[in-house]
Write an enzyme that holds these catalytic residues in place. Structure first.
Site, PDB file in Angstrom:
ATOM      1  N   CYS A 133      -2.068   9.480   2.706  1.00 54.89           N
ATOM      2  CA  CYS A 133      -1.330   8.968   1.365  1.00 54.89           C
ATOM      3  C   CYS A 133      -2.540   9.272   0.236  1.00 54.89           C
ATOM      4  O   CYS A 133      -1.894   9.415  -0.722  1.00 54.89           O
ATOM      5  CB  CYS A 133      -1.483   7.378   1.424  1.00 54.89           C
ATOM      6  SG  CYS A 133      -3.024   6.703   1.985  1.00 54.89           S
ATOM      7  N   GLU A 190       0.867  -1.072   0.033  1.00 55.84           N
ATOM      8  CA  GLU A 190       0.078   0.032  -0.062  1.00 55.84           C
ATOM      9  C   GLU A 190       0.914   1.279  -0.215  1.00 55.84           C
ATOM     10  O   GLU A 190       1.575   1.585   1.048  1.00 55.84           O
ATOM     11  CB  GLU A 190      -0.998  -0.216   1.181  1.00 55.84           C
ATOM     12  CG  GLU A 190      -1.811  -1.229   1.328  1.00 55.84           C
ATOM     13  CD  GLU A 190      -3.145  -0.955   0.342  1.00 55.84           C
ATOM     14  OE1 GLU A 190      -3.455   0.063   0.088  1.00 55.84           O
ATOM     15  OE2 GLU A 190      -3.770  -2.068   0.266  1.00 55.84           O
TER      16      GLU A 190
END
Ligand code: NAD
Length: 441
Positions: A218, A184
């Site tokens: 993010c 991720e």
């Protein structure tokens, strides 16, 4: 199921400590801790407990005509012993979220949280030790060195959340044992505001998505492409919204309770260097720009006039600086997005369905969110993950469960007639094989 319930119980009991630890680490406001650290994990736990029985059920799959007489099913089995390496920006969410999926799938785990949030990492260890037997879940605190020692071990799966640079190191280490990975990662998530967008609404949502957690998200909008006709109105609306949310003056913003800090001097300096490089090459600060290195404080900042050559246009910003780029033709925006690595998210603020579809069809990204931002993370039934540079594999709900499971194929011969195709290849067998290839292939 029992372990998941126990994790939720301990977290509920230690909520005040979680709030305190995140405040100590980077002054994260309590409501943000509740919404972005606790809620996603609680939701993962409830969702997994509600659906685990059906996820785990072996499911029969139908075959083709050639598979006549064979019964087939898929069973999910735990991969085994897994490693979760997590970043500092949502340290609870991004350590315990994957842990929920790993436990739901039946694995045991070692978690290596980030060294940049020491108070929270120590608390994660306490919570884990209070909740689980040591041979089921363990936390190893430490920095990259500890991470690399762990990476030498032959884990059955590695779930890494962090930067693309470290993601490559993790994948190279995993390759030595042919360990599967979920990565991720991050990158630059572009936001498009077209001529049909509702500007007030877009500004409100973008200020929330960008400046919560001080931009250290993010999937925060990294930069905005705005239709030239809408640019002045958008900049004005963003300015108003920043002031309404965080305070009218610089000092109010700095002392306000709802704005956290950059996690560490290293990241404060990185962000300062990106901004200084941009302004020294002609970019202008449209709003904010105030800094205090003593507190790692960086005010909500809007930048105009950035160019593709500037470092800020190439590196992930990961902080409260928002470049606003004007465009005349949406095609040039699509080209600019496609010229860079595939982003984790693309945000489109537009009320023109044809424009939205065109952008979606002509670009690639982990996910897309229309007329909002960041909330796609919270949807329990959507896969969350990147593509290439923004990640490999997906997390959350069933997809997280799948990431930590081996999909095992089980085939049982009941009354198949495949043997008529076995050697010796007599003329009759050859004819039957040819017929099979022609009719069933
Ligand atoms: P990072 O890659 O620096 O660190 C992540 C973890 O890796 C930490 O636990 C760290 O100790 C460890 N690590 C660091 N260097 C290492 C090395 N050389 N070898 C082995 N392990 C090492 O990331 P960060 O600064 O903690 O987090 C920010 C990055 O994470 C951003 O790029 C952001 O976009 C990304 N991110 C992605 C997601 C997502 O869900 N896709 C979520 C949050 C953050």
């Amino acid at each position: 199921m029992a372990m998941l319930a126990r994790l939720k119980d301990t977290m509920k009991r230690r909520e005040a400590d979680v709030v305190q630890a995140l405040y100590a680490d980077f002054r994260k406001p309590e409501p943000e801790v509740r919404l972005t650290e606790l809620f996603p994990v609680y939701q993962e736990i409830s969702h997994a407990r509600r659906h685990l029985r059906s996820w785990l059920k072996p499911h029969r799959v139908h075959g083709s005509l050639g598979m006549f007489g064979l019964a087939a099913q898929v069973r999910y089995q735990p991969k085994g012993v897994c490693l979760i390496i997590s970043p500092w920006n949502y340290p609870v969410n991004l350590s315990f979220g994957p842990l929920v999926s790993a436990l739901a799938a039946g694995n045991s785990c070692i978690i290596k949280p980030s060294e940049l949030t020491p108070a929270t990492s120590a608390l994660l260890k306490e919570i884990v030790e209070e909740t689980f037997p040591r041979d089921l879940v363990a936390v190893c605190e430490g920095d990259a060195e500890v991470s690399q020692v762990l990476l030498e071990l032959p884990f059955d799966h590695i779930f890494f959340t962090g930067s693309p640079t470290v993601g490559k190191i993790v994948m190279a280490a995993a390759a030595k044992h042919l360990t599967s990975v979920t990565l991720e990662l991050g990158g630059k998530s572009p936001t498009i505001v077209d001529a049909t967008a509702n500007i007030e609404d877009a500004a409100r949502k973008i200020v929330w998505g960008k400046f919560s957690n001080n931009g250290q998200t993010c999937i925060a909008p990294d930069h905005i492409y705005v239709s030239r006709s809408q640019a002045p109105a958008l900049v004005e609306a963003l300015r108003r919204e920043i002031k309404r949310v965080y305070g009218q003056s610089e000092s109010q913003q700095k002392s306000g309770p709802d704005y956290c800090r950059i996690v560490a001097p290293r990241h404060f300096e990185r962000l300062s260097a990106l901004t200084d490089d941009a302004t020294s090459r002609g970019a202008t600060i449209l709003e904010g720009g105030a800094r205090d290195p003593g507190q790692n404080y960086f005010s909500p900042t809007l930048l105009g006039g950035t160019t593709p050559q500037m470092a800020i246009s190439r590196e992930e910003i990961f902080g409260p600086v928002l470049p606003i780029i004007e465009y005349d033709d949406i095609g040039s925006v699509v080209d600019a997005i496609n010229a860079g690595p595939k982003p984790l998210a693309i945000y489109i603020f537009s009320h023109d369905a044809a424009v939205r579809e065109d952008i979606i069809r002509r670009t690639s990204s982990g996910g897309v969110c229309i007329n909002n931002n960041v909330v796609q993370f919270l949807h329990p039934n959507l896969p969350f993950g990147g593509v290439n540079n923004s990640g490999i594999g997906t997390a959350h709900g069933f997809y997280g469960f799948k990431a930590f499971s081996h999909e095992r194929a089980i085939l049982r011969d009941r009354f198949s007639v495949l043997r008529i195709l076995f050697p010796p290849y007599t003329p009759t067998v050859k004819k039957l094989i040819n017929l099979t290839v022609r009719l069933l292939g």
